[in-house]
Design a protein around this motif. Sequence first.
Motif, PDB file in Angstrom:
ATOM      1  N   PHE A 161       1.006   6.782  -8.952  1.00  0.00           N
ATOM      2  CA  PHE A 161       1.263   7.309  -7.614  1.00  0.00           C
ATOM      3  C   PHE A 161      -0.061   7.560  -6.914  1.00  0.00           C
ATOM      4  N   CYS A 162       0.006   7.778  -5.597  1.00  0.00           N
ATOM      5  CA  CYS A 162      -1.192   8.101  -4.830  1.00  0.00           C
ATOM      6  C   CYS A 162      -1.411   9.608  -4.868  1.00  0.00           C
ATOM      7  N   ALA A 163      -2.566  10.029  -5.355  1.00  0.00           N
ATOM      8  CA  ALA A 163      -2.865  11.457  -5.461  1.00  0.00           C
ATOM      9  C   ALA A 163      -3.103  12.094  -4.102  1.00  0.00           C
ATOM     10  N   ARG A 164      -3.299  11.288  -3.064  1.00  0.00           N
ATOM     11  CA  ARG A 164      -3.553  11.837  -1.741  1.00  0.00           C
ATOM     12  C   ARG A 164      -2.259  12.042  -0.949  1.00  0.00           C
ATOM     13  N   CYS A 165      -1.388  11.031  -0.885  1.00  0.00           N
ATOM     14  CA  CYS A 165      -0.175  11.156  -0.062  1.00  0.00           C
ATOM     15  C   CYS A 165       1.089  11.301  -0.900  1.00  0.00           C
ATOM     16  N   GLY A 166       1.023  11.054  -2.214  1.00  0.00           N
ATOM     17  CA  GLY A 166       2.171  11.263  -3.089  1.00  0.00           C
ATOM     18  C   GLY A 166       3.114  10.092  -3.211  1.00  0.00           C
ATOM     19  N   GLN A 196       0.827  -1.196   0.000  1.00  0.00           N
ATOM     20  CA  GLN A 196       0.000   0.000   0.000  1.00  0.00           C
ATOM     21  C   GLN A 196       0.866   1.253   0.000  1.00  0.00           C
ATOM     22  N   CYS A 197       0.223   2.388  -0.306  1.00  0.00           N
ATOM     23  CA  CYS A 197       0.890   3.682  -0.224  1.00  0.00           C
ATOM     24  C   CYS A 197       0.976   4.118   1.233  1.00  0.00           C
ATOM     25  N   LEU A 198       1.578   5.263   1.456  1.00  0.00           N
ATOM     26  CA  LEU A 198       1.767   5.741   2.833  1.00  0.00           C
ATOM     27  C   LEU A 198       0.444   5.972   3.557  1.00  0.00           C
ATOM     28  N   CYS A 199      -0.575   6.516   2.869  1.00  0.00           N
ATOM     29  CA  CYS A 199      -1.838   6.841   3.546  1.00  0.00           C
ATOM     30  C   CYS A 199      -2.854   5.701   3.482  1.00  0.00           C
ATOM     31  N   GLY A 200      -2.630   4.713   2.630  1.00  0.00           N
ATOM     32  CA  GLY A 200      -3.532   3.581   2.541  1.00  0.00           C
ATOM     33  C   GLY A 200      -4.648   3.713   1.519  1.00  0.00           C
ATOM     34  N   ALA A 201      -4.722   4.846   0.818  1.00  0.00           N
ATOM     35  CA  ALA A 201      -5.776   5.023  -0.181  1.00  0.00           C
ATOM     36  C   ALA A 201      -5.567   4.134  -1.406  1.00  0.00           C
ATOM     37  N   VAL A 202      -4.331   3.686  -1.631  1.00  0.00           N
ATOM     38  CA  VAL A 202      -4.045   2.737  -2.707  1.00  0.00           C
ATOM     39  C   VAL A 202      -3.484   1.472  -2.068  1.00  0.00           C
TER      40      VAL A 202
HETATM   41 ZN   LIG Z   1      -1.689   7.389  -0.336  1.00  0.00          ZN
END
Ligand SMILES: [Zn+2]
Length: 141
Positions: free
Chosen positions: A75-80, A10-16
């Motif tokens: 990339f994750c548009a929320r956390c980058g 997952q990405c850093l924030c978990g949105a992906v």
């Molecule tokens: Zn993220």
Amino acid sequence: MTGTRTITGQCLCGAVAFEGTPPEGPSIRPCHCGQCRRWGGGGPFMAFHFADGVTVTRGEALTWFASSKEGERGFCARCGSSLFWRRPGEPRDWAVNVSALPEDHGQQISEHIWVDDQPAWYGFTDERPRRTAAQCLGEEP
Ligand SMILES: [Zn+2]
Ligand SMILES: [Zn+2]
């Protein structure tokens, strides 16, 4: 998902979030090219391939940027977080940022690529093969 073992990343924030089956043997290919280093924030893109492609399980924030004619970066548009590299239109066989996997992923470096773009201010101590851009592009053996 087939296979005996699945790894979830997952990405850093978990949105992906995504998952896949790890391959047999070493498969991390750090790419030292200037685009990967700029995109990832300095170090090489630690490119990793699942045995059977990526399955995105949470992807509302997954965004793609066409960084060249040959490649798109996800990339994750929320956390980058820098997550994926793929050839345009490739549905599943994406290079994954191995740092998006859990720390105990158990994967090893197989080879370094685009090493002639690597700056002098960092270095890896492993003994795995080093391939230049021309070798990666098949222009030199
Ligand atoms: Zn993220
Ligand atoms: Zn690269």
